[in-house]
Write an enzyme that holds these catalytic residues in place. Structure first.
Site, PDB file in Angstrom:
ATOM      1  N   GLY A  27     -12.691 -21.343 -60.820  1.00  8.08           N
ATOM      2  CA  GLY A  27     -12.274 -20.103 -60.196  1.00  8.08           C
ATOM      3  C   GLY A  27     -11.687 -19.135 -61.133  1.00  8.08           C
ATOM      4  CE1 TYR A 176     -16.510 -32.143 -53.611  1.00  6.13           C
ATOM      5  CE2 TYR A 176     -18.144 -33.494 -54.761  1.00  6.13           C
ATOM      6  CZ  TYR A 176     -17.466 -32.714 -54.540  1.00  6.13           C
ATOM      7  OH  TYR A 176     -17.662 -31.609 -55.684  1.00  6.13           O
TER       8      TYR A 176
END
Length: 302
Positions: A27, A176
């Site tokens: 990010g 996940y």
């Protein structure tokens, strides 16, 4: 074929980008690259102190960068709503929404709303955020929603509609995998609905391959250390598929980008293939309906 790098990012001046989880790793690299090319970037982060440090790093490297912070906890739907309202009030025009933040393989935990942490954060939080911000994306020519998935969407992955929160038996990998498969099902279904509604906003997905970031901190050290050394690449390289999906003029809605090396683990970004299951429209429509019900966010796209 030429290798796609940050040098290929077109001028982003005048564009506004929202990047979740922008305080570190993928990010941060995504936000920094967009800011370097002139975009106004909103760092949507859970930890404001770390977010402030990230913003300072970006400005130190690019003094003209325009970055701002917004607190966003994707594991609390009330917080997602608050953050979305603040973002919309400050930015009537949104060009890019990068759904990047995520958690991987944590011990069994629940979000503030009682969802299994990985499904609640990686999928439901971003599903809600996108739906709440969409009205500020739709009128903007060339706007895109890019959601970060993973090669993990193939590993023992399924949408467990009868036990989405893994109440019966929690397996880190399966939870996940479910969340990352959900990211792709969401992207493809969103693109179908946008197209059917005659909207120009595009939904794309990306995956970073094996990237050396904090995301792997819950992996056992016996796996994490050799995996990071042998199979991973830098966060800057891992962010390239996301950046290409977000900015390449040739990219189209419904596409999926990832590293072009063996196994999709390393290398420069290319078009990638996702699992057959990720393209199952029946599963996607069912997940969409469940997600609207669980989040209370309706897109108004049929």
């Amino acid at each position: 074929m030429a290798k796609w790098t940050t040098a290929d990012i077109p001028d982003q001046t005048g564009r506004t980008a929202i990047v979740t989880g922008a305080n570190s790793g993928l990010g941060f690299e995504t936000a920094a690259a967009l800011a370097t090319e002139g975009a106004r970037v909103v760092l949507a982060v859970r930890d404001l102190d770390r977010g402030k440090a990230a913003a300072e790093r970006i400005v130190a490297a690019t003094p003209a960068a325009r970055v701002e912070l917004r607190r966003l906890d994707l594991g609390a739907l009330a917080d997602v709503r608050t953050a979305a309202e603040e973002i919309k009030a400050a930015h009537p025009r949104i060009d890019l929404l990068i759904n990047n933040a995520g958690v991987m393989y944590p011990p069994k935990q629940r979000t503030a709303d009682g969802f299994e942490l990985q499904f609640g954060t990686n999928h439901l939080g971003h599903f809600a955020l996108t739906g709440l911000l969409l009205e500020h994306l739709l009128p903007v020519p060339g706007s895109r929603v890019v959601t970060v998935s993973s090669v993990g969407h193939r590993l023992r992955a399924a949408i467990h509609f009868d036990d989405l929160n893994f109440d019966r038996k929690y397996t880190r990998m399966e939870a996940y995998g479910q969340s990352k498969l959900a990211n792709l099902l969401f992207t493809y279904e969103l693109q179908r609905r946008l197209t059917a509604a005659g909207q120009g906003t595009a939904a794309l997905a990306a995956h970073p391959g094996g990237s050396n970031t904090e995301l792997g901190r819950h992996l056992p050290a016996v796996i994490r250390v050799p995996a990071m050394r042998l199979l991973s690449q830098s966060a800057a390289m891992g962010a390239l598929p996301t950046l290409r999906a977000a900015t390449d003029p040739a990219a189209r809605g419904g596409q999926y980008y990832g590293p072009g090396g063996p196994g999709g683990l390393r290398g420069y970004p290319v078009l990638a293939e996702s699992s057959k299951q990720s393209h199952d429209t029946e599963i996607a429509r069912r997940l969409w309906a469940v997600s609207e019900e669980l989040t209370g966010v309706s897109y108004g796209l049929s």
